[in-house]
Write a protein that holds these residues in place. Structure first.
Motif, PDB file in Angstrom:
ATOM      1  N   UNK A 107       0.874  -1.171   0.000  1.00 39.01           N
ATOM      2  CA  UNK A 107       0.000   0.000   0.000  1.00 39.01           C
ATOM      3  C   UNK A 107       0.909   1.217   0.000  1.00 39.01           C
ATOM      4  N   UNK A 108       0.496   2.253  -0.720  1.00 38.26           N
ATOM      5  CA  UNK A 108       1.286   3.470  -0.660  1.00 38.26           C
ATOM      6  C   UNK A 108       0.416   4.711  -0.716  1.00 38.26           C
ATOM      7  N   UNK A 109       0.983   5.801  -0.206  1.00 34.20           N
ATOM      8  CA  UNK A 109       0.300   7.096  -0.201  1.00 34.20           C
ATOM      9  C   UNK A 109       1.156   8.079  -0.977  1.00 34.20           C
ATOM     10  N   UNK A 110       0.537   8.703  -1.972  1.00 31.68           N
ATOM     11  CA  UNK A 110       1.226   9.748  -2.734  1.00 31.68           C
ATOM     12  C   UNK A 110       0.635  11.094  -2.375  1.00 31.68           C
ATOM     13  N   UNK A 111       1.510  12.048  -2.082  1.00 29.45           N
ATOM     14  CA  UNK A 111       1.034  13.397  -1.762  1.00 29.45           C
ATOM     15  C   UNK A 111       0.691  14.117  -3.065  1.00 29.45           C
ATOM     16  N   UNK A 112      -0.553  14.610  -3.146  1.00 32.04           N
ATOM     17  CA  UNK A 112      -1.013  15.343  -4.329  1.00 32.04           C
ATOM     18  C   UNK A 112      -1.345  16.777  -3.922  1.00 32.04           C
ATOM     19  N   UNK A 113      -1.851  17.548  -4.856  1.00 38.13           N
ATOM     20  CA  UNK A 113      -2.084  18.972  -4.569  1.00 38.13           C
ATOM     21  C   UNK A 113      -3.121  19.192  -3.475  1.00 38.13           C
ATOM     22  N   UNK A 114      -4.163  18.381  -3.461  1.00 40.03           N
ATOM     23  CA  UNK A 114      -5.269  18.612  -2.520  1.00 40.03           C
ATOM     24  C   UNK A 114      -5.469  17.469  -1.533  1.00 40.03           C
ATOM     25  N   UNK A 115      -4.431  16.662  -1.362  1.00 39.39           N
ATOM     26  CA  UNK A 115      -4.572  15.566  -0.412  1.00 39.39           C
ATOM     27  C   UNK A 115      -3.596  14.446  -0.717  1.00 39.39           C
ATOM     28  N   UNK A 116      -3.965  13.224  -0.326  1.00 38.89           N
ATOM     29  CA  UNK A 116      -3.118  12.069  -0.639  1.00 38.89           C
ATOM     30  C   UNK A 116      -3.936  11.042  -1.403  1.00 38.89           C
ATOM     31  N   UNK A 117      -3.275  10.373  -2.326  1.00 36.63           N
ATOM     32  CA  UNK A 117      -3.889   9.262  -3.040  1.00 36.63           C
ATOM     33  C   UNK A 117      -3.329   7.988  -2.439  1.00 36.63           C
ATOM     34  N   UNK A 118      -4.196   7.023  -2.125  1.00 38.46           N
ATOM     35  CA  UNK A 118      -3.803   5.756  -1.509  1.00 38.46           C
ATOM     36  C   UNK A 118      -4.102   4.638  -2.493  1.00 38.46           C
ATOM     37  N   UNK A 119      -3.141   3.751  -2.714  1.00 35.99           N
ATOM     38  CA  UNK A 119      -3.345   2.617  -3.615  1.00 35.99           C
ATOM     39  C   UNK A 119      -2.845   1.353  -2.935  1.00 35.99           C
ATOM     40  N   UNK A 120      -3.621   0.280  -3.038  1.00 31.60           N
ATOM     41  CA  UNK A 120      -3.227  -0.994  -2.425  1.00 31.60           C
ATOM     42  C   UNK A 120      -3.252  -2.102  -3.460  1.00 31.60           C
TER      43      UNK A 120
END
Lengths: 159, 159, 159, 159, 159, 159
Positions: free
Chosen positions: B84-97
Motif C-alpha cells: 500500500x502506498x500514499x502519494x502526496x497530491x495537490x489537494x490531499x493524498x492518493x492511496x493505492x493498495x
C-alpha cells in the motif's frame, strides 16, 4: 506540528491522562455509490429487503468499538453509545453515524470508523452485481464536548 | 439476487469450499482530501516528514489481514502479499493498495479494507489541524485470477 | 536489502503466493529470570503449584495463533500444531516452543511469539513479588522445511 | 502467595474495582541483538533507512493497547499515552517504552508488551539476513503512581 | 487419553499438518428459553420485528470465524461457508448452524461457537425484559468429511 | 419495547454515558453434560488431571474481557475482576463465573460469555471421546449494583 508525531517525527499515542472525563459526541457521514440495479435488489416498495442493510449497520456498530485496534495512534475509548443508519438514495446509500462517550478524548475516529466499515460491509454485499461500487465523501460532520468546542459542518445531512 | 442473502433474505457466509485454489490479486484506490496547511506539515522538499505516512501504510497492511473480522460475511483468506502506498497530491493524498493470495476466493475486500483503514489512520493524524479531512473515491480498480475474469477500471491510477 | 522493505524503503507484506505448501517447523526458546522467592512459590516438591505455569503455556499457545495480528508484516499462517513448556531452573524458568504448519511460509515468528507471550504471562503472575523479573535470550533455535533448509542453533536446549 | 492464584491454586483476574483512579506510568526496556550486517542495512549516515524502525515502533504502540488480549490475567486498562523508541547500538537495538494511564491498576504489563512486540516486529524484519537475532534483557525499569510507590531500576537507560 | 493433553497432562494444539485437505461440514443446535412477553416483542403476525434476530445471526456468523481466538486449543480453520438461523418456538428460540470448510481438521467447534454466540447476542437483546433467559441444549448434531466418518445425532432438528 | 432496538426496529448500542460509575457484579452458571468415560479421564482420586480444567478456566477469563467483540450491542466495560470455576459432577461439569466492575453498565453479558466460552473450551477438549457433550442451563444467577437492584436466582448454585 502534528500532535501525533514527536519532535523527531516519531509516532506516539498522545498522553491524555490529564484531560477530564466529559461527555463527548461525534457524528460522521459518507456515501456508497452503486448502480440502480443494486438499489432495486435492496428495496421493495421503499423498504429494505432482507438483511442487507442490517449487516452493514451491525458491522458499523462493532467497528466503532474496535477503532483503537485499527487506528494505531487512537486511544481505547469507553464507547457508551453508537447509532448508525443507511438511507437508500437515488444513486446509492447515505450512511450516518453518531457515537457518544464519557471519557478523556473525543470519538471522531470512532464515528468515522463506524461509517467506513458499514460502507465496506455494504460493498461486500453488492460487489458481485456491481464492481464499480464506490465509498465516498466520508467525513466528520459534528462534534460536541471536549476542549476544542462544538461545531457542525455546513454540509452535514440531517438525522 | 444478492448472493450473500438466502431466499428468505437472511445473511450467510457463501460456501466456497468447492472452488479451486488459484492465485488472485485485487487492487484498490482512494483519496483523502485535506488542507494545504496539512500537506505542508507532512512534507519537506517533496519528501514525507517523520512517520505520518508510515503509520497509515502499516495500518493499511494490518487491516488487510483483519478483513474477515470487520466485514461480517467475508471469508478468512490467506493473505499472501500486501502493498500500500500514499502519494502526496495537490489537494490531499492518493492511496493505492494491491493484495495477492493463493486461495479459493478473491481479495477485493482486503484491498478496499487496506485503503480505507490507511485513510482512517491518515485522518487521525491530521484531524487536529484539519477537521474537514475527507475520505473519498475508494473503489476496486483491478482484479485478476478467479472465475469472473480479469478487469481493470478505466479510471485506475498507475502504480 | 531487507526483503520486507521495497526499493524506496517502504514496508510491505512479501508476496508468498507462488511458494509451495510444505510442512514446516520452527522451535524457539527463551528464559525468564526471577528470584528464588518466586520459584519457591511456584513449586512444591519439584512440582508446579496451581495454574501458574498453565496460564503461561496457554497464553503462549494462543499467541502463536495471533502472530499476524501482532507482527505487522507477518503472513496469516495455518498454525497446525503448537507445543510450549516451561521448565523451572535455578534462577528462573526456561520456555521452549515448537510450531508446525503445512503452508507457504515458515513459522519462526509464531514460535518466537509463543515464547515471548508465555514469558509475559509468567512475568504478570510474579510481578507483585518480583519487580526485577526479566525476559531474556529469546531466539529461534531450529527450523525445518522450506527453501532455506534445515538448521539447529548450537546453543539450543533439548526438548 | 501469588495474588493471581486463589487458595486452591486456580488463576483469576484480581478484583481491582475498589482501587482509586490515579495517574500511573511504567517504563520498560529491552534489546535485540543482531549482526553488524543487519545494522548496516538499517542505517545510513547514522540515520534509519526506510520503515524498518517505524514498523517496530508502531507494532509496539498497538500491542500496548492489546495487552489484556494477550496476557490472560491482565485487566483492560485505559491506555492514555504510549511512546516507544529504538536506538541503534553497536551490537543491536535498544528498545524503550513508556505507558501512562489514569486508571485503577498499573501499566507495567503494557510497557513490557510494547517492548517485546516491537522486538518481535524488528526480528521479523531482519530474520532473513540474521537467523541468530535475539531478544534479551526485557524488564520494567520504572514505575510511578499507585499504592506500591515509585521506583526506578538501577540499570535503567535514559530516555 | 484426551488428545489435547500430552503424557504429562500439559495442553497443546494437536499437530494436524499431516492430515489431508478434505471438505468437512458440521452442524450444531441449541435453544434460548425466554418468556412469552419477550417472544411477543420479537414477532408480529409470525414474522420477526426489526433487527433482533439479525443481530444474533450476524453475531453467530462472525463468531464462527473467530473460534481459534476463543478456544485455546482450536486450530485456525479456513471457514468457507456459514449459515445460522433462529426459529421462534413456543418457549424461546431454536438456533441451528452449519459450517463448511476444505481444510485439515473439522469444524464442530466453529458450529458450536456460532450457536452459543448467536445465543449470547439474543440474550443480550432480551435481558432487560427477561432476566431468566437461559441458553440450553447446545450440541453438535451432525458431522461429515474427515477420518472419523459421518454421523447425525438422533435428536437433531431439521433445517 | 426492547431497548436495543429503536422505534424503526434498528439495532443500536444504547447510550449509557449519563449513567453513574458504580461497582457492579454479576454471576452466571451453566453445565456441560458428558459421559462417565470422559469424567474418568479428567480426574484421579477426586482431583483434576493435567490442564483440562485450567484450559477451560483460562478461556473463560479471557472471553469475559472480549465480550464487546463478540456481542454486537454490548458496551466495552472495564472488567475489574473475574473468577470462574468448573466442578466435576456425576454427569458432567458445573461452571460458575463471577465478574466485577466499577463502570456505567452491568456485567451480566461478561459473566455469561465467561461461562459459555469455558464450556466451549471444555467441549473442545473432550469432543474426541464424547461427541454428545452438551452445553446446557447457562443463565445469569445473581446481579448487584446498578439501578435495577440486586437479585439472586432461586436455583443458583453456591460458590
Amino acid at each position: 506540528r502534528l500532535p501525533h508525531l514527536d519532535a523527531a517525527g516519531r509516532a506516539h499515542v498522545v498522553d491524555v491522562s490529564a484531560k477530564p472525563v466529559t461527555v463527548r459526541e461525534a457524528r460522521a457521514e459518507g456515501r456508497v455509490l452503486c448502480s440502480p440495479q443494486v438499489l432495486g435488489m435492496l428495496t421493495a416498495g421503499g423498504l429494505p429487503k432482507g438483511d442487507a442493510l442490517a449487516v452493514a449497520r451491525i458491522a458499523g456498530l462493532q467497528a466503532a468499538k474496535r477503532t483503537p485496534d485499527l487506528v494505531p495512534l487512537a486511544h481505547p475509548v469507553a464507547v457508551h453509545g453508537v447509532a448508525v443508519d443507511l438511507d437508500v438514495e437515488a444513486d446509492g446509500v447515505r450512511i450516518a453515524s453518531a457515537v457518544r462517550t464519557a471519557d478523556r478524548t473525543g470519538v471522531e475516529m470512532e464515528a468515522l470508523t463506524c461509517v467506513v466499515v458499514a460502507a465496506l460491509a455494504f460493498v461486500d454485499m453488492v460487489k458481485a452485481v456491481d464492481r464499480h461500487a464506490r465509498i465516498t465523501d466520508v467525513r466528520v460532520v459534528a462534534k460536541s464536548g471536549g476542549r476544542s468546542g462544538d461545531w457542525v459542518a455546513e454540509d452535514a445531512g440531517g438525522r
